[in-house]
Structures are given as structure tokens and as C-alpha cells.
Design a protein around this motif. Structure first.
Motif: not given
Lengths: 134, 134
Positions: B95-97, A117-119, A114-115, B87-90, B34, B32
Motif C-alpha cells: 500500500t502507498l500513502q 518510510r518515505r520514498i 504502518c506508513f 510518498l510513503r509505503t507501508d 491524504t 491512500v
């Protein structure tokens, strides 16, 4: 959670061998699901107590869908099931990590994770960019 | 979230290039975090809009501590900082990663990750077992 101000009760929950998951006010606990083969974060979802019981009993990942307000066995219609390899809890037992054998893509958009896409900074603001290596 | 019942608005949020994080009713979004070096899940924490802004602006991980009800720069007292690598989004942007360069242990218990215990069947129930390979 990694707050530093601990008390004796914090220490207890951090070192206990008792599994005592702390569900939130909605009766849910967030679950970080990762791929055993790659280590990648696949998704974040939620379990209620029944979903957790079913997951432990069956070895298949069950979640609680907040949008549909229903129990949900991952892959029940798509076939993209998750076989539980390991279940972990964090220090204060308010989050779970589910390590799975993922069949097919984890995301309903048919991406592996689900992740996807990066910002990234663009045009003086922040935009999303597809991650090409997924 | 990986619910399968999508609508056009779901499709939009899943495919848009606009970064529009969906904070929950408490104004928080789960993150999340990592480790870039190992891929390991270090912790799950929460950001409010200000923590997210500070994280993006500074390149250091900032969170919102629900227990202390305060903004919190990871490592501000322990020195165990997190430098943002990505930085990622789902899919549905709730939710962010955060992929970080972690300095020292991520967990306040001085373990590399907050997820240092696995749930394992024992004595007819479930017990926690320390993960020795961490």
C-alpha cells in the motif's frame, strides 16, 4: 474512486442513505484506519462481510487477514486494540474509513503507523527513508 | 497489513531501504491519498507501475482507473490536481500513502473528501449520514 464519468446509478450510490458496501471479487473491502487523536493514517487492511459485522456489533476493529485467511481482531494477541470511534464510506462505497482510538502502536513492527518510510530520490533511483517524526 | 506472524522475509521487506512496491494480481497497488494541509483522507485509488512512475517523475498524482481501464492524471479535466508532497509505503509495501497539495475538492461529487458519509445506527439497521463538518 473519483472517476468523473458518472451515470444515474453512480449518482444513486453516491447520494443514497443506504449502506451498501461493495466487496471485491474476493469478498473483501479495503479499510483505511486512522487515529482519532492525531488524524494519522495507521494502516490499510481488509474486511469481509463478517469482519464488518463484528466490527459494527462489538465496537472493536476486526479484519480479514489475507495471509492467514482468517478473521482477526486487531490486538487480540498484542493488546494493541482499536476502539471504533466512527466508520465512514467513500463516494462509491468500495472503501471504508475506520476512525479509531488506537491502543499502543498500530503496526506489528511497533511503530505508531504502518506508513513509517518515505520514498526519496537517492543514487539516481528511489530509496526508502525512515520518517523520524513518527 | 499488520499481521503478526513474521518471517525473515517479512522482516526484510519491513526494514529494507529498497523500494519494492508489491502490486496485486491485477498489477495494481492501493494508494491512500491524504491532504498535507489538513491531514484528511481524501480518497483511495489505485496505481499500476506506469501511474507510479508518472507520479514520481512529474510530481502530479496519476492513477489507474479500474472502471475506465485507463491511466488518469487527477484533475486533468476538472482542474482539481494533486501536487505530490510526499510518498510513503507501508510495512509490507503493498500500500502507498500519497500526501498531496489538493487543488479544489478531491471528490468528483465536489466534496473535499470522498469520505463524506458516516455509518450510523438507525431504524434497527445502519444508515449513511452526511458529515456536516466537511
Amino acid at each position: 474512486m473519483t472517476d468523473r464519468n458518472t451515470s444515474s446509478s453512480d449518482d444513486a450510490i453516491e447520494e443514497t442513505r443506504d449502506f451498501a458496501p461493495r466487496f471485491n471479487a474476493d469478498g473483501l473491502i479495503p479499510v483505511v484506519t486512522t487515529d482519532q487523536a492525531t488524524g494519522a493514517v495507521l494502516m490499510l487492511a481488509y474486511m469481509n462481510a463478517e469482519a464488518l459485522e463484528k466490527t459494527i456489533a462489538s465496537g472493536d476493529a476486526w479484519y480479514w487477514s489475507r495471509s492467514r485467511q482468517a478473521l482477526w481482531r486487531k490486538g487480540e494477541t498484542s493488546g494493541h486494540t482499536q476502539k471504533v470511534q466512527e466508520l465512514r464510506t467513500d463516494c462509491d462505497q468500495d472503501t471504508l474509513q475506520l476512525i479509531v482510538d488506537q491502543s499502543g502502536p498500530a503496526c506489528h513492527t511497533n511503530r505508531p503507523s504502518c506508513f513509517y518510510r518515505r520514498i526519496t530520490p537517492a543514487n539516481g533511483g528511489m530509496l526508502l527513508e525512515l520518517i523520524s517524526d513518527d
